[in-house]
Each structure stands twice: as structure tokens, then as C-alpha cells.
Motif scaffolding. Structure first.
Motif, PDB file in Angstrom:
ATOM      1  N   GLY A   1       0.817  -1.206   0.000  1.00 29.78           N
ATOM      2  CA  GLY A   1       0.000   0.000   0.000  1.00 29.78           C
ATOM      3  C   GLY A   1       0.848   1.252   0.000  1.00 29.78           C
ATOM      4  O   GLY A   1       1.915   1.292   0.621  1.00 29.78           O
ATOM      5  N   TRP A   2       0.374   2.274  -0.687  1.00 32.60           N
ATOM      6  CA  TRP A   2       1.105   3.540  -0.851  1.00 32.60           C
ATOM      7  C   TRP A   2       0.380   4.673  -0.129  1.00 32.60           C
ATOM      8  O   TRP A   2      -0.842   4.693  -0.046  1.00 32.60           O
ATOM      9  CB  TRP A   2       1.232   3.886  -2.329  1.00 32.60           C
ATOM     10  CG  TRP A   2       2.189   2.992  -3.041  1.00 32.60           C
ATOM     11  CD1 TRP A   2       1.907   1.767  -3.597  1.00 32.60           C
ATOM     12  CD2 TRP A   2       3.572   3.212  -3.258  1.00 32.60           C
ATOM     13  NE1 TRP A   2       3.048   1.232  -4.143  1.00 32.60           N
ATOM     14  CE2 TRP A   2       4.085   2.093  -3.957  1.00 32.60           C
ATOM     15  CE3 TRP A   2       4.441   4.257  -2.931  1.00 32.60           C
ATOM     16  CZ2 TRP A   2       5.414   1.995  -4.323  1.00 32.60           C
ATOM     17  CZ3 TRP A   2       5.774   4.159  -3.306  1.00 32.60           C
ATOM     18  CH2 TRP A   2       6.245   3.035  -4.006  1.00 32.60           C
ATOM     19  N   SER A   3       1.170   5.633   0.329  1.00 33.24           N
ATOM     20  CA  SER A   3       0.625   6.850   0.923  1.00 33.24           C
ATOM     21  C   SER A   3      -0.035   7.692  -0.164  1.00 33.24           C
ATOM     22  O   SER A   3       0.180   7.471  -1.359  1.00 33.24           O
ATOM     23  CB  SER A   3       1.750   7.654   1.585  1.00 33.24           C
ATOM     24  OG  SER A   3       2.726   8.025   0.628  1.00 33.24           O
ATOM     25  N   SER A   4      -0.806   8.679   0.266  1.00 28.09           N
ATOM     26  CA  SER A   4      -1.525   9.518  -0.701  1.00 28.09           C
ATOM     27  C   SER A   4      -0.585  10.303  -1.611  1.00 28.09           C
ATOM     28  O   SER A   4      -0.951  10.621  -2.738  1.00 28.09           O
ATOM     29  CB  SER A   4      -2.472  10.469   0.029  1.00 28.09           C
ATOM     30  OG  SER A   4      -1.747  11.306   0.907  1.00 28.09           O
ATOM     31  N   ASP A   5       0.644  10.595  -1.155  1.00 21.21           N
ATOM     32  CA  ASP A   5       1.586  11.319  -2.018  1.00 21.21           C
ATOM     33  C   ASP A   5       2.374  10.390  -2.936  1.00 21.21           C
ATOM     34  O   ASP A   5       3.161  10.854  -3.762  1.00 21.21           O
ATOM     35  CB  ASP A   5       2.536  12.196  -1.192  1.00 21.21           C
ATOM     36  CG  ASP A   5       3.498  11.404  -0.316  1.00 21.21           C
ATOM     37  OD1 ASP A   5       3.457  10.151  -0.308  1.00 21.21           O
ATOM     38  OD2 ASP A   5       4.318  12.050   0.384  1.00 21.21           O
ATOM     39  N   GLY A   6       2.170   9.069  -2.795  1.00 22.35           N
ATOM     40  CA  GLY A   6       2.864   8.107  -3.662  1.00 22.35           C
ATOM     41  C   GLY A   6       4.351   7.995  -3.404  1.00 22.35           C
ATOM     42  O   GLY A   6       5.089   7.481  -4.238  1.00 22.35           O
ATOM     43  N   ARG A   7       4.826   8.439  -2.223  1.00 22.65           N
ATOM     44  CA  ARG A   7       6.262   8.445  -1.920  1.00 22.65           C
ATOM     45  C   ARG A   7       6.636   7.530  -0.749  1.00 22.65           C
ATOM     46  O   ARG A   7       7.801   7.387  -0.426  1.00 22.65           O
ATOM     47  CB  ARG A   7       6.732   9.869  -1.603  1.00 22.65           C
ATOM     48  CG  ARG A   7       6.424  10.902  -2.667  1.00 22.65           C
ATOM     49  CD  ARG A   7       7.283  10.832  -3.870  1.00 22.65           C
ATOM     50  NE  ARG A   7       8.668  11.074  -3.507  1.00 22.65           N
ATOM     51  CZ  ARG A   7       9.692  10.765  -4.284  1.00 22.65           C
ATOM     52  NH1 ARG A   7       9.492  10.214  -5.449  1.00 22.65           N
ATOM     53  NH2 ARG A   7      10.928  11.016  -3.912  1.00 22.65           N
TER      54      ARG A   7
END
Length: 136
Positions: free
Chosen positions: A77-83
């Protein structure tokens, strides 16, 4: 704010498998691999020149998993900023990569030094703040 799970796969620990999950915002990829002996989590930057692998962390030794005959579920899973990316096994966080700060965290804290000179300069020790950073 919740993470965006980009891949979910069943896993029999000790059965060779590669599970990839790309960032929804860019050229970053996280890969979980069980090679039959160990489980590792990799951070890749597909835009990097040369080798895209930025960091790697040990997740488990198959021989040390007591319930390996029971199927597990792996999620990336990725954070909302994709970083920032998290590896969840049976909904429990085992590792986090923070691409922005070039840092990896895992429960095994192995390897103590990153294979990359540019990442995780102070090791891979677990930090609960890494999980909290996913939700900022």
C-alpha cells in the motif's frame, strides 16, 4: 487518510513468489519476494539510471515461520503522495520505504547497513513513526 492498497496476493511462506506494487503517482515500485528460503522487500525507482533497486530489507527466514503451512495475505500500500509504501502481511506492517527521505524500516532491522550508500544510512531499524508518516 488511508493508504492505497495497489496489490493483494495470497502467499504460502516458502513458495517462490514475486509480488510487485507500483506507486499510483510515478516511477516508484515496491517488490516483495519469497525465494523459498527468505522474504525480502525492495524499493525500486524505475527512472534511476543503471540498477533501479534503491534499497532492500530482510522480512523473514522461512525456517523461522512457525505457521508457514497456513496461507498468508500480502498487501502493498502507498501513501496519498505516492512516496511512502508499506508491506502488510496479514494486515500487520512488516516494512516501510520512505522514498522522499531515502529510508527503509523493517521489523528485522536487517541488513544493518543498506546495500545502497544513498539509503538508510543509519540502518533499517523499525520505527512506529514510519507508519504514522503514511497517514499524513
Amino acid at each position: 487518510m488511508a493508504i492505497e492498497v495497489v496489490t493483494t496476493n495470497d502467499l504460502m511462506v516458502g513458495s517462490s513468489v514475486v509480488i510487485e506494487g507500483g506507486s499510483p503517482k510515478g516511477n516508484l515500485v515496491a517488490v516483495f519476494e519469497d525465494d523459498g528460503q527468505t522474504g525480502y522487500f525492495y524499493a525500486l525507482d524505475m527512472a534511476a539510471a543503471g540498477n533501479p533497486i534503491q534499497d532492500a530489507m530482510h522480512i523473514y527466514n522461512v525456517s523461522q515461520i512457525a505457521d508457514r503451512e497456513i496461507a498468508s495475505t500480502v498487501k502493498i500500500g502507498w501513501s496519498s503522495d505516492g512516496r511512502k509504501v508499506v508491506l502488510l502481511i496479514n494486515n500487520h506492517p512488516h516494512a516501510v520505504f520512505d522514498f522522499e527521505n531515502r529510508k527503509g524500516y523493517c521489523r528485522s532491522a536487517f541488513p544493518p547497513v543498506s546495500p545502497s550508500q544513498d539509503w538508510s544510512k543509519d540502518g533499517h531499524g523499525w520505527n512506529n513513526l514510519a507508519i504514522e508518516a503514511l497517514f499524513r
